[in-house]
Write a protein that holds these residues in place. Structure first.
Motif, short mmCIF file in Angstrom:
data_model
loop_
_atom_site.label_atom_id
_atom_site.label_comp_id
_atom_site.label_asym_id
_atom_site.label_seq_id
_atom_site.Cartn_x
_atom_site.Cartn_y
_atom_site.Cartn_z
N ARG A 16 26.34 39.50 65.70
CA ARG A 16 25.19 39.72 65.09
C ARG A 16 24.34 39.50 64.26
O ARG A 16 24.03 39.62 62.80
N LEU A 17 25.57 39.27 63.18
CA LEU A 17 26.22 38.58 61.17
C LEU A 17 24.97 37.77 61.27
O LEU A 17 24.72 36.65 61.80
N VAL A 18 24.07 38.15 60.33
CA VAL A 18 23.69 36.63 59.43
C VAL A 18 24.05 36.21 58.04
O VAL A 18 23.66 34.82 57.77
N ALA A 19 23.97 37.04 57.28
CA ALA A 19 24.85 36.98 55.96
C ALA A 19 25.77 37.89 55.54
O ALA A 19 25.23 39.19 55.97
N VAL A 20 26.26 37.15 54.64
CA VAL A 20 27.02 38.59 53.24
C VAL A 20 26.99 37.96 52.70
O VAL A 20 27.54 36.66 52.14
N SER A 64 30.25 47.59 52.66
CA SER A 64 30.99 47.25 52.62
C SER A 64 32.05 47.69 51.45
O SER A 64 32.13 46.38 51.34
N ALA A 65 32.82 48.28 51.44
CA ALA A 65 34.50 48.20 50.36
C ALA A 65 34.88 46.84 50.34
O ALA A 65 35.48 46.82 49.70
N ILE A 66 35.23 45.94 51.55
CA ILE A 66 35.82 44.43 51.53
C ILE A 66 34.98 43.54 50.53
O ILE A 66 33.35 43.36 51.22
N SER A 67 35.45 42.28 50.06
CA SER A 67 34.89 41.78 49.60
C SER A 67 33.84 40.36 50.23
O SER A 67 34.71 40.68 51.92
N PRO A 68 33.07 40.02 49.99
CA PRO A 68 32.44 38.58 50.67
C PRO A 68 33.10 38.10 51.46
O PRO A 68 33.28 37.07 52.19
N GLU A 69 34.12 37.23 50.36
CA GLU A 69 34.94 36.76 50.66
C GLU A 69 36.03 36.35 51.69
O GLU A 69 36.76 36.04 52.28
N THR A 70 36.69 38.18 51.85
CA THR A 70 37.40 38.50 52.90
C THR A 70 36.89 38.51 54.06
O THR A 70 37.95 38.11 54.93
N ILE A 71 35.22 39.25 53.90
CA ILE A 71 35.20 39.08 55.62
C ILE A 71 34.61 37.71 56.11
O ILE A 71 34.89 37.43 57.34
#
Length: 81
Positions: A16-20, A64-71
């Motif tokens: 369902r994700l399009v972008a982070v 989210s409190a997690i960085s985009p790179e981690t996701i």
């Protein structure tokens, strides 16, 4: 269906994700405010600083409190195997 941990026990469907993206730019901040007014905002930060904004195909915005790179790394983990 692959689920991605976005922190604090919260998961999102990878399909369902399009972008982070990072929340630092002014246009992203406006999108967050618009989503909050429309009722399409999901805040999964648990009161912590927002580090990533996730866009879904259903026009929901997830913080989210997690960085985009981690996701992104968590998204790609299953693809390498």
């Amino acid at each position: 269906m692959k689920l991605i941990n976005i922190g604090f026990g919260n998961v999102v469907s990878a399909g369902r994700l399009v972008a982070v993206v990072s929340p630092d730019s002014a246009p992203i901040k406006r999108i967050i405010q618009d989503a909050k007014q429309k009722g399409n905002l999901v805040d999964a930060t648990y009161g912590r600083r927002c580090k990533a904004v996730l866009f879904t195909d259903s026009d929901h915005i997830i913080l989210s409190a997690i960085s985009p790179e981690t996701i992104a790394n968590r998204t790609n983990e299953g693809d390498e195997k």
